[in-house]
Design a protein around this motif. Sequence first.
Motif, PDB file in Angstrom:
ATOM      1  N   LEU A 167       0.832  -1.212   0.000  1.00 26.73           N
ATOM      2  CA  LEU A 167       0.000   0.000   0.000  1.00 26.73           C
ATOM      3  C   LEU A 167       0.864   1.259   0.000  1.00 26.73           C
ATOM      4  O   LEU A 167       0.545   2.245  -0.677  1.00 26.73           O
ATOM      5  CB  LEU A 167      -0.939  -0.004   1.209  1.00 26.73           C
ATOM      6  CG  LEU A 167      -2.106  -0.983   1.164  1.00 26.73           C
ATOM      7  CD1 LEU A 167      -2.836  -1.001   2.502  1.00 26.73           C
ATOM      8  CD2 LEU A 167      -3.068  -0.627   0.043  1.00 26.73           C
ATOM      9  N   GLU A 168       1.931   1.209   0.757  1.00 28.46           N
ATOM     10  CA  GLU A 168       2.831   2.354   0.811  1.00 28.46           C
ATOM     11  C   GLU A 168       3.446   2.612  -0.564  1.00 28.46           C
ATOM     12  O   GLU A 168       3.561   3.769  -1.003  1.00 28.46           O
ATOM     13  CB  GLU A 168       3.930   2.090   1.846  1.00 28.46           C
ATOM     14  CG  GLU A 168       4.798   3.299   2.130  1.00 28.46           C
ATOM     15  CD  GLU A 168       5.805   2.992   3.228  1.00 28.46           C
ATOM     16  OE1 GLU A 168       6.988   2.787   2.885  1.00 28.46           O
ATOM     17  OE2 GLU A 168       5.398   2.955   4.399  1.00 28.46           O
ATOM     18  N   ALA A 169       3.816   1.546  -1.265  1.00 23.55           N
ATOM     19  CA  ALA A 169       4.380   1.693  -2.608  1.00 23.55           C
ATOM     20  C   ALA A 169       3.333   2.272  -3.558  1.00 23.55           C
ATOM     21  O   ALA A 169       3.649   3.127  -4.400  1.00 23.55           O
ATOM     22  CB  ALA A 169       4.886   0.345  -3.120  1.00 23.55           C
ATOM     23  N   LYS A 170       2.097   1.835  -3.443  1.00 26.21           N
ATOM     24  CA  LYS A 170       1.015   2.359  -4.297  1.00 26.21           C
ATOM     25  C   LYS A 170       0.762   3.834  -3.992  1.00 26.21           C
ATOM     26  O   LYS A 170       0.546   4.639  -4.898  1.00 26.21           O
ATOM     27  CB  LYS A 170      -0.259   1.546  -4.118  1.00 26.21           C
ATOM     28  CG  LYS A 170      -0.184   0.163  -4.749  1.00 26.21           C
ATOM     29  CD  LYS A 170      -1.460  -0.609  -4.529  1.00 26.21           C
ATOM     30  CE  LYS A 170      -1.336  -2.008  -5.125  1.00 26.21           C
ATOM     31  NZ  LYS A 170      -2.522  -2.812  -4.880  1.00 26.21           N
ATOM     32  N   ILE A 171       0.785   4.167  -2.698  1.00 30.69           N
ATOM     33  CA  ILE A 171       0.585   5.576  -2.313  1.00 30.69           C
ATOM     34  C   ILE A 171       1.710   6.423  -2.875  1.00 30.69           C
ATOM     35  O   ILE A 171       1.492   7.532  -3.394  1.00 30.69           O
ATOM     36  CB  ILE A 171       0.466   5.721  -0.783  1.00 30.69           C
ATOM     37  CG1 ILE A 171      -0.857   5.117  -0.302  1.00 30.69           C
ATOM     38  CG2 ILE A 171       0.581   7.164  -0.350  1.00 30.69           C
ATOM     39  CD1 ILE A 171      -0.987   5.025   1.206  1.00 30.69           C
ATOM     40  N   ASP A 172       2.966   5.947  -2.777  1.00 36.60           N
ATOM     41  CA  ASP A 172       4.104   6.689  -3.326  1.00 36.60           C
ATOM     42  C   ASP A 172       3.972   6.845  -4.835  1.00 36.60           C
ATOM     43  O   ASP A 172       4.277   7.916  -5.373  1.00 36.60           O
ATOM     44  CB  ASP A 172       5.416   5.964  -2.970  1.00 36.60           C
ATOM     45  CG  ASP A 172       5.759   6.086  -1.492  1.00 36.60           C
ATOM     46  OD1 ASP A 172       5.169   6.957  -0.795  1.00 36.60           O
ATOM     47  OD2 ASP A 172       6.628   5.304  -1.022  1.00 36.60           O
ATOM     48  N   ALA A 173       3.495   5.799  -5.507  1.00 37.22           N
ATOM     49  CA  ALA A 173       3.330   5.859  -6.973  1.00 37.22           C
ATOM     50  C   ALA A 173       2.235   6.860  -7.333  1.00 37.22           C
ATOM     51  O   ALA A 173       2.395   7.655  -8.267  1.00 37.22           O
ATOM     52  CB  ALA A 173       3.003   4.481  -7.535  1.00 37.22           C
ATOM     53  N   LEU A 174       1.149   6.850  -6.570  1.00 37.49           N
ATOM     54  CA  LEU A 174       0.058   7.825  -6.825  1.00 37.49           C
ATOM     55  C   LEU A 174       0.522   9.237  -6.509  1.00 37.49           C
ATOM     56  O   LEU A 174       0.169  10.183  -7.235  1.00 37.49           O
ATOM     57  CB  LEU A 174      -1.185   7.451  -5.997  1.00 37.49           C
ATOM     58  CG  LEU A 174      -1.970   6.247  -6.445  1.00 37.49           C
ATOM     59  CD1 LEU A 174      -3.059   5.901  -5.424  1.00 37.49           C
ATOM     60  CD2 LEU A 174      -2.609   6.483  -7.808  1.00 37.49           C
ATOM     61  N   ALA A 175       1.286   9.397  -5.462  1.00 33.89           N
ATOM     62  CA  ALA A 175       1.764  10.710  -5.087  1.00 33.89           C
ATOM     63  C   ALA A 175       2.716  11.257  -6.167  1.00 33.89           C
ATOM     64  O   ALA A 175       2.742  12.471  -6.444  1.00 33.89           O
ATOM     65  CB  ALA A 175       2.467  10.662  -3.746  1.00 33.89           C
ATOM     66  N   ALA A 176       3.477  10.359  -6.775  1.00 32.03           N
ATOM     67  CA  ALA A 176       4.404  10.774  -7.819  1.00 32.03           C
ATOM     68  C   ALA A 176       3.642  11.213  -9.071  1.00 32.03           C
ATOM     69  O   ALA A 176       4.124  12.039  -9.854  1.00 32.03           O
ATOM     70  CB  ALA A 176       5.355   9.642  -8.152  1.00 32.03           C
ATOM     71  N   GLN A 177       2.451  10.689  -9.300  1.00 36.29           N
ATOM     72  CA  GLN A 177       1.668  11.038 -10.475  1.00 36.29           C
ATOM     73  C   GLN A 177       0.919  12.334 -10.302  1.00 36.29           C
ATOM     74  O   GLN A 177       0.504  12.954 -11.293  1.00 36.29           O
ATOM     75  CB  GLN A 177       0.658   9.925 -10.784  1.00 36.29           C
ATOM     76  CG  GLN A 177       1.285   8.634 -11.259  1.00 36.29           C
ATOM     77  CD  GLN A 177       0.238   7.541 -11.474  1.00 36.29           C
ATOM     78  OE1 GLN A 177      -0.943   7.758 -11.242  1.00 36.29           O
ATOM     79  NE2 GLN A 177       0.709   6.402 -11.928  1.00 36.29           N
ATOM     80  N   LEU A 178       0.725  12.775  -9.081  1.00 35.38           N
ATOM     81  CA  LEU A 178      -0.001  14.035  -8.843  1.00 35.38           C
ATOM     82  C   LEU A 178       0.859  15.216  -9.286  1.00 35.38           C
ATOM     83  O   LEU A 178       2.071  15.248  -9.084  1.00 35.38           O
ATOM     84  CB  LEU A 178      -0.341  14.187  -7.366  1.00 35.38           C
ATOM     85  CG  LEU A 178      -1.425  13.242  -6.801  1.00 35.38           C
ATOM     86  CD1 LEU A 178      -1.547  13.464  -5.308  1.00 35.38           C
ATOM     87  CD2 LEU A 178      -2.768  13.515  -7.475  1.00 35.38           C
TER      88      LEU A 178
END
Length: 181
Positions: A167-178
């Motif tokens: 989940l942390e990796a997914k959150i980091d990936a989503l945060a990078a796309q913002l």
Amino acid sequence: MNSPLHSIGDLAQRLLRKPAAALDPEEIRVLTGIESGTVSSRDAADVADEHADFGDRLADRVAAVGGSWSFIIAFTAVLLGWMLLNSDVLKHFGLAFDPYPYIFLNLMLSTLAAIQAPVIMMSQNRQASKDRVAASLDYETNLRAELDILRLHQKLDGMVIDRLVSLEAKIDALAAQLPEA
């Protein structure tokens, strides 16, 4: 693949936090059961009966009979019959072989007590041995259950950590796309 001895050592260190050389026989049986994935519960009566010889079984049987109401009632009937027979019936014909004070009867009772007491003690010792076996098997069962619960907790903790990392990796990936604000 690890050798069984190495696996037992690993399990001992990981679950019990002690080296394999310091394990009790019960702990070794539990860890062997865990390592092999087999059921380790055993019936204490069956284990004790496996080691019983003829004398042990005979002592148990004598103690079971000698400590029953059937024996007490039958024994009382025999004693009363003996006394009645030697006091009235046979004395009337002059054939009483053990008249009052029943010296032969006292001899027989003393002999019976002298034989029955050690046999009952043997049976009690065997029962104490059965109790020790039962306590040892209970310890093994409790240890196995405790270790299985501990292993389940470790697996669940590992799954939760893996899930949190994912989940942390997914959150980091989503945060990078913002877009940056």
